[in-house]
Design an enzyme around this catalytic site. Structure first.
Site, PDB file in Angstrom:
ATOM      1  N   ASP A 187      40.999  44.408  42.596  1.00  0.00           N
ATOM      2  CA  ASP A 187      42.291  43.785  42.356  1.00  0.00           C
ATOM      3  C   ASP A 187      42.138  42.881  41.128  1.00  0.00           C
ATOM      4  O   ASP A 187      41.037  42.664  40.620  1.00  0.00           O
ATOM      5  CB  ASP A 187      42.784  43.015  43.586  1.00  0.00           C
ATOM      6  CG  ASP A 187      44.302  42.859  43.552  1.00  0.00           C
ATOM      7  OD1 ASP A 187      44.887  43.039  42.461  1.00  0.00           O
ATOM      8  OD2 ASP A 187      44.911  42.559  44.593  1.00  0.00           O
TER       9      ASP A 187
HETATM   10  C1  BGC Z   1      48.043  42.416  43.276  1.00  0.00           C
HETATM   11  C2  BGC Z   1      47.931  43.921  43.349  1.00  0.00           C
HETATM   12  C3  BGC Z   1      48.450  44.544  42.078  1.00  0.00           C
HETATM   13  C4  BGC Z   1      47.704  43.973  40.912  1.00  0.00           C
HETATM   14  C5  BGC Z   1      48.105  44.566  39.588  1.00  0.00           C
HETATM   15  C6  BGC Z   1      47.486  41.859  41.992  1.00  0.00           C
HETATM   16  O1  BGC Z   1      47.781  40.519  41.840  1.00  0.00           O
HETATM   17  O2  BGC Z   1      47.380  41.844  44.383  1.00  0.00           O
HETATM   18  O3  BGC Z   1      48.628  44.388  44.470  1.00  0.00           O
HETATM   19  O4  BGC Z   1      48.330  45.920  42.148  1.00  0.00           O
HETATM   20  O5  BGC Z   1      47.935  42.563  40.869  1.00  0.00           O
HETATM   21  O6  BGC Z   1      49.358  44.198  39.220  1.00  0.00           O
END
Ligand code: BGC
Length: 745
Positions: A291
């Protein structure tokens, strides 16, 4: 616990993890149909080029996390970027792709990912709302439409489905998932993966999916986003892991690490999670990305001294792509020189990433997803927008109705009141990809106007802001309510309140919305409340006073039209909750499939499990939702009272539409394993059928159950069923007590 029991569990657990590790060691990256091409390419790559493939940077078209740096164009040209997020449109994607294909030595195409969560341009209801349709075909089709639009705008990959089981509505991300139940969550996970990826990833209208957030991100302590997760191994396996596994079984191409830890080890550095469980036991053969900045966060978690350490931990745990932390690109080469990471390990990750690029057809034509003509033809077509309207109305859950809804279209006047009655930006909720938030969505007021035309007098008054304590607008709103035949009062949260980093400690209607409801209902009893929100709210007061309540979540691009279809009876609501609504926050976590305890509540016995200030029961249970018609379940029977593990049990029930409207019912089947080697939930969903019946019509429904439906993680954590008595419940919600039983021999 007796010493012998402890010894058995200990041995079994050791065996279990040991077997997992052995599997993991045997399990290398699964060969692709492009094996030869991939190996040839890897053999030509320098170590720097290989590490470049593992680096993901963020474009600047959206911000979905802390901004780390923006000179990504130079990095692409230098071969330091394998994948990117937050960059789209056919034109922009082509430019980025060109940088990679034309300027780098080997011309390896970029992989572009984005959070296409509930639609790309055409926005469907938020995923929690969509799950309340209990319509797997609809859910799959919505994902397929999203893939078609996203792929036409240069996107190859979505960071969806998010399949985190969530039982704490304080957590703002409950809106992104499919609710509280692992069994239903697993069916929905599969439908979404199938919708995004289709049968052939190389087609230009399918995209790679990503199951997230592995694992148990939906269980932060006290519902506070990013907080620590602390679960028993049993709860992890029984409740939280099944939907991720279902996505893997459906062939999901990628998986994202969760921000949280499991058993003291952050998911981003958790070797057991990736190598033993997902790759070893489940056979996951895609690639794992972190993530956003999750490698960097290993330092704050307190398992790494610095980004070098963190990167070594992550790569050795089985992570392939570093989202934004820039740990891999800056430190892996040194780590290889130091002998802390092997080049073979890097090759594995490169293999997996190149495999995805080959399977998407990017080596045949890197620009196949960058066609501006196709983009224009495909995005927001009439058919897609119509489907969004259907999804919007199917997601509505009727929570209460004292014969107020549906409203007749022959009224003379209507008052449309409330902070969410006419705000375009709130209609589509959070995580809306490239969806237009400020001009395209149809508000509730607009939807009502579209429905009623000019023959009905429509008065609009906001009443209050969604989070205000001022009563300045009450007077005008009450006046409008008094003058009208019927009133629509739109209440809830604004779109930003339910999302990432949006946990709430109280989940009441914000501001003075309850007071506004008091004033409006006092002024006109023909009032229906329309709720817009991304999580269950504590609305006991509303339930006490309101004649009707319709939960509409954030209904999407066509939201206002969809809700108007329901309000005026052109569509009979059939949604059922996939997450429990508590009476107050003190009841959280509250979910239907709880254990019985040794002292289940007994009103005549003081020393049983209860609160002294609130009932144990929720305000609205899982599976609940009313219709304009009524349904009756009769003649519940099983075809055998005793079955063996090889048998299929047929459960029959007769469903009749006993009311005055045609409508659909979600008939649900739950089981209870009465005595096990470990305690079992009082109910577990094992089947459902969504059936449309004309008024007065009757249908015999048959559910088939096999041994898999009775299986669970037994005392020694092996998976399977145990002989004994089972109860079967069938009905229109998890509260049903209509039951039959059988014995498994
Ligand atoms: C979120 C994810 C997301 C990623 C990219 C993160 O802050 O937890 O779910 O896919 O950002 O945008």
């Amino acid at each position: 616990m007796k010493r012998i029991d402890f010894a058995i569990i200990f041995m079994a657990t050791i065996m279990y993890f040991f077997t997992g590790c052995q599997d993991a060691n045997k399990k290398k990256t699964v060969k692709s149909g492009y094996d030869k091409e991939i190996r040839e390419l890897i053999s030509k790559m320098t170590l720097d080029e290989k590490i470049g493939q593992l680096n993901m940077l963020s474009g600047d078209w959206s911000v979905t996390g802390p901004v780390v740096r923006t000179d990504f164009k130079e990095d692409i040209k230098a071969g330091k970027v394998g994948t990117m997020l937050n960059a789209y449109t056919a034109k922009h994607a082509r430019k980025l792709m060109q940088l990679s294909v034309d300027s780098t030595r080997l011309g390896i195409p970029l992989l572009l990912g984005y959070d296409v969560i509930h639609g790309h341009r055409t926005i469907f209801p938020i995923p929690l709302g969509e799950s309340c349709t209990w319509d797997l075909d609809l859910i799959e089709k919505a994902a397929q439409i999203a893939a078609e639009e996203a792929s036409a705008e240069g996107i190859h990959w979505t960071f969806a489905p998010m399949v985190d089981i969530a039982r704490d509505p304080r957590w703002g991300r409950v809106m992104e998932g499919a609710g509280e139940d692992p069994w239903l969550g697993s069916q929905i996970a599969k439908a979404r993966v199938n919708g995004f990826q289709g049968e052939d990833l190389s087609l230009n209208n399918t995209i790679l999916a990503c199951v997230k957030h592995v694992a148990a991100y939906g269980a932060p302590i006290a519902g506070r986003d990013y907080n620590t997760v602390d679960l028993s191994e049993r709860t992890l396996f029984e409740t939280y892991l099944p939907p991720y596994r279902a996505a893997v079984e459906a062939g999901v191409g990628t998986a994202m690490t969760a921000f949280n830890e499991i058993n003291g080890i952050p998911c981003t550095s958790n070797h057991w999670l990736w190598e033993d469980l997902l790759r070893g036991q489940w056979g996951f053969d895609g690639f794992v990305l972190t993530d956003y900045t999750a490698i960097l966060e290993l330092i704050k978690h307190g398992v790494a001294n610095d980004l070098y350490d963190a990167s070594v931990l992550a790569i050795n745990a089985g992570v392939d792509v570093d989202m934004v932390s820039q740990g891999f690109i800056n430190h892996l080469k040194k780590a290889i020189e130091n002998g802390e990471v092997s080049e073979e390990r890097i090759n594995q990750s490169v293999y997996r990433i190149l495999k995805a690029k080959f399977e998407l057809g990017l080596f045949d034509d890197p620009y196949r997803y960058c066609d501006t003509v196709r983009e224009k033809d495909v995005v927001m077509t009439k058919e897609k927008v119509e489907f969004a309207r259907k999804a919007g109305r199917d997601a509505c859950v009727l929570l209460k109705n004292n014969n107020v809804l549906p409203f007749s279209k022959n009224i003379k006047s209507i008052a449309v009141i409330g902070p969410l009655a006419d705000t375009k930006e709130d209609m589509i909720g959070a995580w809306t990809a490239a969806g237009d938030r400020y001009t395209r969505p149809v508000t509730l007021l607009e939807g009502i106007k579209n429905k009623l035309g000019t023959s009905v007098k429509i008065r609009y008054a906001k009443g209050t802001d969604y989070n205000s304590w001022s009563k300045d607008g009450f007077r005008e709103a009450v006046k409008a309510a008094k003058k009208a035949d019927v009133v629509i009062l739109a209440l809830g949260e604004n779109w930003q309140m339910s999302s990432e980093a949006q946990s709430r400690s109280m989940i009441d209607l914000p501001g003075n919305q309850n007071e506004l409801a008091d004033a409006i209902i006092k002024a006109n009893m023909n009032t229906a409340i329309i709720l817009m929100n991304g999580r269950p709210l504590t609305i006991q007061h509303l339930d006490d006073i309101a004649p009707a309540i319709l939960e509409t979540w954030y209904a999407g691009t066509e939201g206002g039209n969809a809700i108007a279809d329901v309000i005026f009876g052109d569509y009979n609501p059939s949604g059922k909750l996939t997450i429990t609504f508590p009476r107050n926050v003190g009841q959280i976590p509250i979910f239907y499939s709880h254990k019985n305890t040794g002292r289940p509540f007994n009103p005549s016995d003081h020393y049983t499990s209860k609160y002294i200030d609130v009932p144990n029961s929720p305000l609205y249970p899982f599976g609940y939702g009313l219709s304009y018609t009524t349904f009756q379940y009769e003649q519940l029977s099983v075809d055998k009272t005793e079955i063996s593990k090889q048998d299929t049990l047929r459960v029959n029930v007769v469903l009749t539409n006993t009311g005055n409207y045609d409508g659909a019912e979600v008939a649900q089947l739950y089981i209870r394993d009465l005595v096990g080697s470990v305690t079992r939930p009082v109910k577990e969903l094992r089947g459902f059928q969504k059936i449309f019946l004309k008024k007065g019509a009757t249908k015999k429904l048959t559910f088939l159950l096999t041994d898999k439906d009775f299986s669970f993680y037994r005392k020694n954590m092996t998976y399977g069923s145990e002989p004994g008595h089972f109860e079967i419940f069938v009905g229109g919600s998890s509260a049903t007590m209509y039951k039959s039983s059988f014995i498994l021999k």
